[in-house]
Scaffold this active site. Structure first.
Site, PDB file in Angstrom:
ATOM      1  CD  GLU A  53      -2.599   1.409   2.531  1.00  0.00           C
ATOM      2  OE1 GLU A  53      -2.781   2.572   2.957  1.00  0.00           O
ATOM      3  OE2 GLU A  53      -3.013   0.384   3.117  1.00  0.00           O
ATOM      4  CB  CYS A  67      -8.847   2.426   7.344  1.00  0.00           C
ATOM      5  SG  CYS A  67     -10.180   1.246   7.182  1.00  0.00           S
ATOM      6  CB  SER A  98      -2.255  -8.736   8.001  1.00  0.00           C
ATOM      7  OG  SER A  98      -3.210  -7.779   8.414  1.00  0.00           O
TER       8      SER A  98
END
Length: 484
Positions: free
Chosen positions: A269, A370, A400
């Site tokens: 990302e 987020c 993750s």
């Protein structure tokens, strides 16, 4: 009637405007002609704001029909170089770009999602105060956990695309999400992962009639341009929260600021976000941010600075030039409290350096954490505050980022937390293979006590389906029952 115009009344109404402009135009032409003779051409002042010119152009355009609109040009280096955001917009407008999914296969894809990822046990726990008791073992589930909307949307779009395109060859530029089970399912469906050779993605096997899926955490602008130029069908599953960060980075560019990105320079990302920036530096934590702040205030060893951030800065980055104006962005899965603390520290640094009255010209930030990330962090924090669990089981991909940050919260409170990526890490001999906050993979024997009741806190990362959490809980129940 007016040639090429469909609205003669509007045209007659506009003739007065055109007439007024004609006089002004004649004066401008005469003045310019005189300037050519004497070697002087008038130019707009350098401090003329482009936005004012654009606003004037907009008002003229609204008052005239299309055939009568004059043409304006503004001399600007930005006008000569197309902004990265504009390049992305062009790609998204192409017929070969899809970011809405496929209605014809949506129902079937939803059925697959339900069958593969939903859990009756987790549903039951939600209806029973997020608690389940089985013999002398009690599970306490965090109130927010698991699949977020962006991840669920990405996986479903990928399934829809596979069903829609049938036998067409489908690639994906990276893992669809950071979950081994979901990615294995993609492979079983026939989706091909772009190979990485010596750290570089190899797109040589992608041909014009192929389909390429962009994963939930996005793809770089360079990758999108390559695929667009090749004419392949692109299915974009990028989470809208990630796109929001890209918009913030574009605002940094517009303001002439360097983007300081809170994230991991090797995370997909952050790699994608950096591709939409011009000048940038990536800091992974408060310690690195403080190092940057100290350099801003006191200077330092430039060679040492560049060595420290050699993988985390834009091409041509110079700390003596590019740290004068900063805009904060973040990897959406980072620990929100740390991002906010970094932002406050950087703002204070710029106040010290340039004065409170000038800080807005040297620092800017937008909230791009987020919501789902924050909700999951808050939920495990609440469970920690209850002080009612013996240890935490955190289920989610080992790569993750948002899952790793969930592990940090109980660890900081002194409560053991075991991060597993799949139920197989829970072994029949009552041992557990888990990943530590530092990234080490360890094995702990006798992790479930056999001589007393145990209460286990359970949560999962935003890329983890409920069914995978149930698998892990069922495995613990079996191990506990076998201990006698």
């Amino acid at each position: 009637g007016a040639p090429h115009c469909q609205h003669p009344t509007m045209y007659r109404r506009s003739r007065r405007s055109v007439g007024c402009l004609t006089v002004a135009s004649a004066v401008l032409v005469a003045f310019t002609f005189l300037g050519v003779i004497v070697g002087f051409v008038p130019q707009a002042p350098e401090n003329l704001q482009t936005s004012k010119v654009a606003g004037f152009r907009s008002r003229i355009s609204q008052s005239l029909p299309r055939c009568a609109r004059p043409s304006f040009r503004v001399k600007s280096t930005e006008a000569e170089t197309e902004r990265k955001r504009d390049q992305l917009k062009k790609i998204k407008r192409m017929d070969t770009f899809n970011r809405m999914g496929f209605k014809d296969t949506r129902g079937d894809a939803e059925n697959v999602m339900g069958k593969e990822f939903e859990s009756s046990l987790i549903k039951e726990m939600r209806e029973n105060m997020y608690t389940m008791k089985d013999g002398d073992i009690t599970f306490k589930l965090a109130k927010d956990f698991g699949f977020c909307w962006g991840v669920e949307r990405a996986v479903q779009m990928a399934i829809e695309a596979k069903m829609h395109y049938g036998d067409k060859i489908i690639h994906i530029t990276n893992e669809i999400i950071h979950n081994p089970g979901v990615n294995e399912m993609m492979e079983e469906m026939g989706v091909k992962f772009i190979p990485v050779i010596d750290g570089v993605k190899d797109f040589s096997g992608v041909e014009k009639d192929h389909v390429v899926i962009l994963p939930a955490f996005g793809a770089t602008l360079e990758e999108m341009k390559l695929l667009s130029d090749r004419g392949v069908q692109i299915v974009d599953t990028t989470c809208p929260w990630v796109s929001k960060v890209w918009n913030s980075v574009d605002r940094h560019i517009a303001a002439g600021h360097t983007s300081i990105i809170h994230g991991s320079w090797a995370h997909e990302e952050t790699i994608a976000t950096a591709s939409f920036a011009e000048d940038y530096i990536i800091v992974k934590n408060m310690e690195e941010a403080e190092y940057v702040a100290n350099y801003i205030l006191n200077g330092g060893d430039k060679a040492e600075f560049m060595e420290k951030f050699k993988n985390a800065v834009s091409k041509g980055f110079d700390p003596d030039i590019h740290l004068k104006k900063l805009g904060l962005a973040n990897q959406t899965t980072m620990y929100k409290k740390e991002t906010r603390a970094i932002g406050q520290m950087l703002q204070k640094t710029m106040m010290q350096k340039y004065g409170p009255e000038n800080v807005n010209g040297h620092y800017m930030e937008f909230d791009t954490i987020c919501d789902a990330t924050q909700e999951r962090q808050d939920a495990i924090h609440d469970l920690v505050e209850e002080k009612a669990v013996d240890f935490f089981l955190v289920v989610g991909g080992w790569d993750s980022s948002n899952t790793r940050h969930l592990v940090e919260i109980p660890e900081m409170a002194g409560i053991p937390a075991y991060h597993i990526d799949k139920a197989d890490r829970l072994r029949p001999d009552n041992s557990i293979e888990y990943r530590t906050v530092e990234g080490e993979v360890k094995v702990l024997k006798d992790f479930i006590p056999s001589d007393r009741p145990v209460t286990i806190g359970v949560t999962s990362g935003a890329s983890t389906p409920d069914a995978y959490v149930e698998d892990s809980m069922q495995r613990i129940k079996l191990i506990k029952s076998s201990l006698g």
